[in-house]
Design an enzyme around this catalytic site. Structure first.
Site, PDB file in Angstrom:
ATOM      1  N   HIS A  63       0.846  -1.199   0.000  1.00 54.35           N
ATOM      2  CA  HIS A  63       0.000   0.000   0.000  1.00 54.35           C
ATOM      3  C   HIS A  63       0.874   1.238   0.000  1.00 54.35           C
ATOM      4  O   HIS A  63       2.092   1.157   0.162  1.00 54.35           O
ATOM      5  CB  HIS A  63      -0.999  -0.031   1.153  1.00 54.35           C
ATOM      6  CG  HIS A  63      -0.406   0.071   2.525  1.00 54.35           C
ATOM      7  ND1 HIS A  63       0.494  -0.841   3.017  1.00 54.35           N
ATOM      8  CD2 HIS A  63      -0.603   0.986   3.513  1.00 54.35           C
ATOM      9  CE1 HIS A  63       0.819  -0.487   4.262  1.00 54.35           C
ATOM     10  NE2 HIS A  63       0.175   0.611   4.582  1.00 54.35           N
ATOM     11  N   HIS A  65       1.161   3.927   1.937  1.00 56.73           N
ATOM     12  CA  HIS A  65       1.616   4.694   3.103  1.00 56.73           C
ATOM     13  C   HIS A  65       3.141   4.840   3.057  1.00 56.73           C
ATOM     14  O   HIS A  65       3.851   3.907   2.671  1.00 56.73           O
ATOM     15  CB  HIS A  65       1.174   4.015   4.403  1.00 56.73           C
ATOM     16  CG  HIS A  65      -0.229   4.394   4.804  1.00 56.73           C
ATOM     17  ND1 HIS A  65      -1.047   3.580   5.555  1.00 56.73           N
ATOM     18  CD2 HIS A  65      -0.957   5.517   4.553  1.00 56.73           C
ATOM     19  CE1 HIS A  65      -2.216   4.183   5.746  1.00 56.73           C
ATOM     20  NE2 HIS A  65      -2.184   5.352   5.143  1.00 56.73           N
ATOM     21  N   ASP A  67       5.608   4.777   5.080  1.00 55.40           N
ATOM     22  CA  ASP A  67       6.565   3.854   5.717  1.00 55.40           C
ATOM     23  C   ASP A  67       6.741   2.563   4.914  1.00 55.40           C
ATOM     24  O   ASP A  67       7.536   1.703   5.280  1.00 55.40           O
ATOM     25  CB  ASP A  67       6.171   3.547   7.177  1.00 55.40           C
ATOM     26  CG  ASP A  67       4.781   2.978   7.332  1.00 55.40           C
ATOM     27  OD1 ASP A  67       3.882   3.357   6.562  1.00 55.40           O
ATOM     28  OD2 ASP A  67       4.579   2.138   8.237  1.00 55.40           O
ATOM     29  N   HIS A  68       6.025   2.448   3.803  1.00 56.30           N
ATOM     30  CA  HIS A  68       6.170   1.262   2.946  1.00 56.30           C
ATOM     31  C   HIS A  68       6.789   1.596   1.581  1.00 56.30           C
ATOM     32  O   HIS A  68       7.132   0.687   0.835  1.00 56.30           O
ATOM     33  CB  HIS A  68       4.813   0.575   2.763  1.00 56.30           C
ATOM     34  CG  HIS A  68       4.264   0.038   4.052  1.00 56.30           C
ATOM     35  ND1 HIS A  68       4.249  -1.304   4.352  1.00 56.30           N
ATOM     36  CD2 HIS A  68       3.764   0.664   5.143  1.00 56.30           C
ATOM     37  CE1 HIS A  68       3.746  -1.481   5.560  1.00 56.30           C
ATOM     38  NE2 HIS A  68       3.442  -0.306   6.063  1.00 56.30           N
ATOM     39  N   HIS A 141      -7.770  -1.479   5.432  1.00 58.75           N
ATOM     40  CA  HIS A 141      -6.871  -0.514   6.064  1.00 58.75           C
ATOM     41  C   HIS A 141      -7.477   0.852   5.750  1.00 58.75           C
ATOM     42  O   HIS A 141      -8.496   0.946   5.083  1.00 58.75           O
ATOM     43  CB  HIS A 141      -5.472  -0.713   5.450  1.00 58.75           C
ATOM     44  CG  HIS A 141      -4.352  -0.085   6.201  1.00 58.75           C
ATOM     45  ND1 HIS A 141      -4.207  -0.202   7.552  1.00 58.75           N
ATOM     46  CD2 HIS A 141      -3.301   0.686   5.770  1.00 58.75           C
ATOM     47  CE1 HIS A 141      -3.114   0.455   7.921  1.00 58.75           C
ATOM     48  NE2 HIS A 141      -2.547   0.998   6.858  1.00 58.75           N
ATOM     49  N   ASP A 212      -0.707  -3.844   5.686  1.00 60.84           N
ATOM     50  CA  ASP A 212      -1.388  -3.425   6.912  1.00 60.84           C
ATOM     51  C   ASP A 212      -2.883  -3.712   6.776  1.00 60.84           C
ATOM     52  O   ASP A 212      -3.475  -3.489   5.729  1.00 60.84           O
ATOM     53  CB  ASP A 212      -1.189  -1.924   7.138  1.00 60.84           C
ATOM     54  CG  ASP A 212       0.261  -1.578   7.391  1.00 60.84           C
ATOM     55  OD1 ASP A 212       1.106  -2.489   7.353  1.00 60.84           O
ATOM     56  OD2 ASP A 212       0.542  -0.385   7.621  1.00 60.84           O
ATOM     57  N   HIS A 270       5.992  -5.388  11.524  1.00 63.34           N
ATOM     58  CA  HIS A 270       5.294  -4.102  11.637  1.00 63.34           C
ATOM     59  C   HIS A 270       4.912  -3.852  13.107  1.00 63.34           C
ATOM     60  O   HIS A 270       3.774  -3.567  13.449  1.00 63.34           O
ATOM     61  CB  HIS A 270       4.047  -4.106  10.727  1.00 63.34           C
ATOM     62  CG  HIS A 270       3.594  -2.732  10.307  1.00 63.34           C
ATOM     63  ND1 HIS A 270       2.691  -2.001  11.050  1.00 63.34           N
ATOM     64  CD2 HIS A 270       3.911  -1.957   9.244  1.00 63.34           C
ATOM     65  CE1 HIS A 270       2.463  -0.837  10.427  1.00 63.34           C
ATOM     66  NE2 HIS A 270       3.199  -0.789   9.334  1.00 63.34           N
TER      67      HIS A 270
END
Ligand code: ZN
Length: 315
Positions: A63, A65, A67-68, A141, A212, A270
């Site tokens: 996804h 976001h 942090d990915h 999510h 997530d 995570h």
């Protein structure tokens, strides 16, 4: 086939846990590496390993976001400097192509190797060849987040050459026919059936890597009978309300998913930086009460996924 955890933290980098990235090492299978997510400083993490960025063949993004994905432009750029000339395919949600191309364009980064983009939506087979099949499902999510099921084809049984020689079969073209399960007739009229001389085939492995998510049936379906399920566990179960409000899972929810899916092993990642070493130990222990084969991952931890040995099914 090994899973190397490059980053196992959630949200922001911490000293002891970098943000998300996992390498599926397929060195024996296809001399390449498949990467799942690429949080900021993933390339710094790679420096502590023997991974060669030029061997990264595919990158799968769960996804969008930060942090990915914040490590992606840097890694792509460095890959070119480190001798990466072979094509790379990036699979991700809608927007991944624009994100990568914009980052490269605005930073005047020129990459010599071709990058192919595959943007997916839901419930699709996004890759298949004779060795592997990858399917994707949408999870739950705050933004579209996905999970991947990587299925290896079964390994054909090997021909038992010694037994054939003992049965009087001359080495040569007959071996090929027997390997295909055909029958051959020897000069003396003896009929030899290939099926009697080919060892049992070995089941291909299944690896499920989820982005997530809160609990959802899609996770269970993706992880059905998987050898390994990689699941987020941002929170412990005493913080279940926080988990739900941030669209994340707890250790217990991940363990329930693994149990319902009949997975063989659960790897938790995570992990929120709020949990220190003793909390993490408790987090693992609590999940193990539901699903004993649960392990919390740490940065740079490597897990091998062996083929099921012959006879394992008898246990
Ligand atoms: Zn997220």
């Amino acid at each position: 086939m090994d899973l190397l955890f490059l980053g196992t933290g959630s949200g922001v980098p911490a000293k002891h846990r970098n943000v998300s990235s996992i390498a599926l090492k397929l060195l024996e299978e296809r001399n390449s590496i498949w990467m799942f997510d690429c949080g900021e400083a993933t390339q710094h993490q790679i420096l502590h390993t023997t991974l060669k960025p030029r061997k990264i063949e595919k990158i799968f993004i769960t996804h969008m976001h930060g942090d990915h994905i914040f490590g992606l432009p840097g890694l792509l750029s460095s890959r070119a400097f480190q001798g990466g000339e072979t094509p790379l395919t990036i699979y991700g949600p809608v927007g991944i192509k624009q994100y990568v191309l914009s980052s490269l364009r605005f930073s005047a980064t020129h990459i010599k190797y071709p990058i192919k983009f595959v943007e997916f939506s839901d419930n699709e087979c996004i890759f298949q060849d004779t060795q592997f099949k990858v399917t994707v499902r949408k999870l739950k999510h705050g933004i579209p987040s996905y999970g991947f099921r990587i299925e290896e084809s079964d390994h054909e049984g090997t021909l038992q050459a010694d037994a054939l020689k003992a049965a009087g079969v001359p080495f040569g073209p007959m071996f090929g026919k027997l390997k295909n399960g055909e029958k051959v007739i020897l000069e003396d009229g003896t009929v030899i059936d290939g099926k009697d001389f080919v060892g049992p085939s070995q089941k291909g492995r299944v690896v499920t890597i989820l982005g997530d998510t809160v609990r959802t049936n899609a996770s269970i379906e993706l992880a059905e009978n998987a050898d390994v399920l990689v699941h987020e566990s941002t929170f412990t179960h005493k913080d279940v309300k926080l988990a739900t409000s941030y669209n994340h899972s707890t250790n217990v929810q991940a363990a329930e998913t693994a149990k319902q899916a009949n997975a063989k092993k659960l790897l938790l990642t995570h992990i929120s930086a709020r949990y220190l070493s003793n909390d993490v130990y408790e987090l693992q222990k609590e999940a193990q009460t539901i699903f004993p084969e649960t392990y919390v991952m740490q940065d740079l931890k490597e897990i091998s996924i062996p083929l099921e040995r012959k006879g394992d099914e008898l246990k």
